[in-house]
Enzyme design. Structure first.
Site, PDB file in Angstrom:
ATOM      1  N   GLU A   2       0.845  -1.205   0.000  1.00  0.00           N
ATOM      2  CA  GLU A   2       0.000   0.000   0.000  1.00  0.00           C
ATOM      3  C   GLU A   2       0.872   1.243   0.000  1.00  0.00           C
ATOM      4  O   GLU A   2       1.856   1.318   0.752  1.00  0.00           O
ATOM      5  CB  GLU A   2      -0.899  -0.015   1.248  1.00  0.00           C
ATOM      6  CG  GLU A   2      -2.253   0.572   1.037  1.00  0.00           C
ATOM      7  CD  GLU A   2      -3.104  -0.270   0.092  1.00  0.00           C
ATOM      8  OE1 GLU A   2      -3.156   0.069  -1.113  1.00  0.00           O
ATOM      9  OE2 GLU A   2      -3.714  -1.251   0.554  1.00  0.00           O
ATOM     10  N   THR A  31       2.871   2.124  -2.213  1.00  0.00           N
ATOM     11  CA  THR A  31       4.184   1.814  -2.783  1.00  0.00           C
ATOM     12  C   THR A  31       4.203   2.119  -4.285  1.00  0.00           C
ATOM     13  O   THR A  31       5.272   2.175  -4.879  1.00  0.00           O
ATOM     14  CB  THR A  31       4.506   0.310  -2.619  1.00  0.00           C
ATOM     15  OG1 THR A  31       3.376  -0.435  -3.059  1.00  0.00           O
ATOM     16  CG2 THR A  31       4.803  -0.046  -1.174  1.00  0.00           C
ATOM     17  N   ASP A  32       3.007   2.293  -4.876  1.00  0.00           N
ATOM     18  CA  ASP A  32       2.972   2.326  -6.349  1.00  0.00           C
ATOM     19  C   ASP A  32       3.464   3.632  -6.955  1.00  0.00           C
ATOM     20  O   ASP A  32       3.759   3.674  -8.146  1.00  0.00           O
ATOM     21  CB  ASP A  32       1.583   1.936  -6.895  1.00  0.00           C
ATOM     22  CG  ASP A  32       0.490   2.914  -6.561  1.00  0.00           C
ATOM     23  OD1 ASP A  32       0.671   3.755  -5.657  1.00  0.00           O
ATOM     24  OD2 ASP A  32      -0.576   2.841  -7.214  1.00  0.00           O
ATOM     25  N   GLY A  85     -16.489   5.843  -2.456  1.00  0.00           N
ATOM     26  CA  GLY A  85     -15.754   6.240  -1.253  1.00  0.00           C
ATOM     27  C   GLY A  85     -15.347   5.060  -0.395  1.00  0.00           C
ATOM     28  O   GLY A  85     -14.926   5.229   0.741  1.00  0.00           O
ATOM     29  N   GLY A 101     -12.958   2.895  -1.185  1.00  0.00           N
ATOM     30  CA  GLY A 101     -11.553   2.529  -1.392  1.00  0.00           C
ATOM     31  C   GLY A 101     -11.398   1.263  -2.209  1.00  0.00           C
ATOM     32  O   GLY A 101     -10.360   0.618  -2.160  1.00  0.00           O
ATOM     33  N   LEU A 102     -12.437   0.906  -2.971  1.00  0.00           N
ATOM     34  CA  LEU A 102     -12.340  -0.286  -3.824  1.00  0.00           C
ATOM     35  C   LEU A 102     -12.239   0.119  -5.296  1.00  0.00           C
ATOM     36  O   LEU A 102     -12.545  -0.664  -6.194  1.00  0.00           O
ATOM     37  CB  LEU A 102     -13.536  -1.217  -3.593  1.00  0.00           C
ATOM     38  CG  LEU A 102     -13.687  -1.746  -2.150  1.00  0.00           C
ATOM     39  CD1 LEU A 102     -14.953  -2.587  -2.018  1.00  0.00           C
ATOM     40  CD2 LEU A 102     -12.462  -2.559  -1.729  1.00  0.00           C
ATOM     41  N   SER A 128     -13.776   2.568  -7.290  1.00  0.00           N
ATOM     42  CA  SER A 128     -14.872   2.837  -8.211  1.00  0.00           C
ATOM     43  C   SER A 128     -14.411   3.833  -9.275  1.00  0.00           C
ATOM     44  O   SER A 128     -14.788   3.720 -10.447  1.00  0.00           O
ATOM     45  CB  SER A 128     -16.105   3.354  -7.472  1.00  0.00           C
ATOM     46  OG  SER A 128     -15.781   4.488  -6.722  1.00  0.00           O
ATOM     47  N   SER A 129     -13.568   4.797  -8.909  1.00  0.00           N
ATOM     48  CA  SER A 129     -13.160   5.778  -9.930  1.00  0.00           C
ATOM     49  C   SER A 129     -12.250   5.149 -10.980  1.00  0.00           C
ATOM     50  O   SER A 129     -12.434   5.395 -12.171  1.00  0.00           O
ATOM     51  CB  SER A 129     -12.526   7.013  -9.311  1.00  0.00           C
ATOM     52  OG  SER A 129     -11.772   6.700  -8.193  1.00  0.00           O
ATOM     53  N   ASP A 163      -4.494   0.929  -9.226  1.00  0.00           N
ATOM     54  CA  ASP A 163      -5.935   0.685  -9.332  1.00  0.00           C
ATOM     55  C   ASP A 163      -6.347   0.449 -10.781  1.00  0.00           C
ATOM     56  O   ASP A 163      -7.095  -0.482 -11.095  1.00  0.00           O
ATOM     57  CB  ASP A 163      -6.720   1.875  -8.772  1.00  0.00           C
ATOM     58  CG  ASP A 163      -6.331   2.189  -7.345  1.00  0.00           C
ATOM     59  OD1 ASP A 163      -5.622   1.378  -6.734  1.00  0.00           O
ATOM     60  OD2 ASP A 163      -6.732   3.256  -6.848  1.00  0.00           O
TER      61      ASP A 163
END
Ligand code: GLA
Length: 390
Positions: A34, A36-37, A125, A127-128, A130-131, A175
């Site tokens: 997390e 790290t990207d 919202g 954190g999975l 959606s955007s 993502d």
């Protein structure tokens, strides 16, 4: 009626003609790796079966019409091709419009306007991603409508560009990459420095991956996110005074970092960098643990990841801490951590199948009592990446 049929009917009703194509792109859950990207490190997400659908049709003029079934009252938006929302706009259409602009900026020919209709089943919202799924699915329909030769990795990059430039969140590639490249039953071990990746089968024997939504929306996320990123950049610049050619924090082992961390004068930036370095190391170990069927080790690394995100990176919140602490003390839980950008959203846990029910009822009960919030649980089925349905 399934989503596809609903979407086609609604499209016909709104726009007076059937869609030429319908595509789907999933959300993602990150198992470990997390923040790290954008530090040249590794991530380990898998795509979900939840995601965003988009039905689309070309127009003959230069107008782009957009609507979403998720906000029925928002009606149909109508903008000229190339429209760019005002800075600070909160309108959902800046995601798909950002992607259209990103394609045009990259030199792809989009000669006409279009009608777009979206539907998504990822709680916003949470954190999975959606955007990201909305960005990737928009790229996918553009690819079909205008017959563009765009690889799935490029779709991810264009989605990230849209988010960075047109939405203003300086996110990394994780993502969009997971949404574009997901594979059923697998997680993606991605080196964000090179975009080299491999699929790791998620044979979790008697365990399940469970996402728990704290129902706290990560509203602080974008400003704090950009701040974390700049703190990492400050730390990197300081480390370069002792090692000029250091490409990114992700290039350092923990031992190398400890030997040079005094070069970072600001203690806050030093802590942020420490997270980035150790989290990257944990992600590499997590892949090895999974490959060797050492699930207990995988779980321990997840727990350590949470502690580091909480203490060194400061992107957790009391509700996420409560959910993970409850999980850690629940029988049958192998590991648990916050997932995604933070400041709300979800935790991800690995839970023995036999303990699943108790995990949900017990955690749910205590969390509700202490916070007044109703958590939501999803048992994850790692799914495929973006695809054309029609
Ligand atoms: C958000 C960003 C990703 C990644 C995560 C944290 O989801 O969009 O690029 O940085 O936060 O790991």
């Amino acid at each position: 009626m399934d989503v596809l049929e609903t979407l086609r009917e609604a499209f016909q009703k709104r726009y007076g003609a059937p869609p030429e194509t319908v595509c789907f792109a999933p959300g993602r859950v990150n198992l470990i790796g997390e923040h790290t990207d954008y530090n040249g490190g590794h991530v380990f997400p898998c795509a979900l079966s939840l995601g965003t659908w988009c039905a689309a049709r070309r127009r003959t003029d230069g107008t782009v019409r957009l609507a979403t079934l998720n906000i029925p009252r928002s009606g149909v938006l109508r903008h000229p091709l190339g429209y760019r929302a005002k800075p600070g706009s909160r309108c959902w259409s800046r995601y798909p419009e950002g992607v259209v602009n990103a394609f045009r900026h990259a030199g792809f020919s989009i000669p006409t306007g279009m009608d777009l209709l979206f539907y998504g089943n990822i709680p916003s919202g949470s954190g999975l991603s959606s955007s990201a799924s909305m960005e990737v699915v928009t790229g996918a329909v553009l690819r079909v409508l205008y017959d563009l030769h765009v690889s799935r990795v490029r779709l991810a990059q264009l989605g990230q560009y849209a988010e960075n430039v047109y939405v203003g969140v300086q996110c990394g590639i994780m993502d969009q990459f997971a949404s574009a490249m997901g594979r059923r039953g697998h997680a993606i071990y991605l080196d964000t420095a090179t975009l080299r990746f491999e699929y790791a089968p998620l044979h979790l024997s008697d365990c399940q991956i469970v996402v728990c939504n704290s129902r706290v929306k990560h509203s602080l996320a974008s400003s704090e996110y950009n701040l974390r990123r700049s703190q990492c950049e400050t730390a990197l610049a300081a480390l370069r005074t002792v090692r000029e050619d250091l490409p990114a924090l992700g290039a350092l082992t923990p031992e190398e970092f400890e030997a040079m961390s005094d070069a970072i004068p600001d203690p806050v930036c030093r802590k942020r960098a420490r997270h980035a370095v150790y989290e990257n190391a944990r992600t590499k170990l997590a892949l090895e643990a999974l490959r060797a069927d050492r699930l207990e080790d995988f779980g321990r690394l997840m727990n350590e990841s949470h502690v580091s995100l909480r203490d060194d990176y400061a992107v957790s919140c009391p509700e996420l801490d409560l959910l993970t602490e409850l999980a850690w003390t629940t029988e049958g839980v192998v590991g648990s951590r916050m997932t995604g950008g933070g400041f709300g959203g979800c935790t991800v846990s690995i839970v023995k199948s036999r303990a699943l029910e108790r995990f949900q009822t017990e955690l749910g009960r205590v969390y509700r009592e202490r916070t007044g919030l109703e958590p939501e649980f999803y048992v994850v089925e790692p799914g495929d990446g973006v695809r054309r349905l029609v």
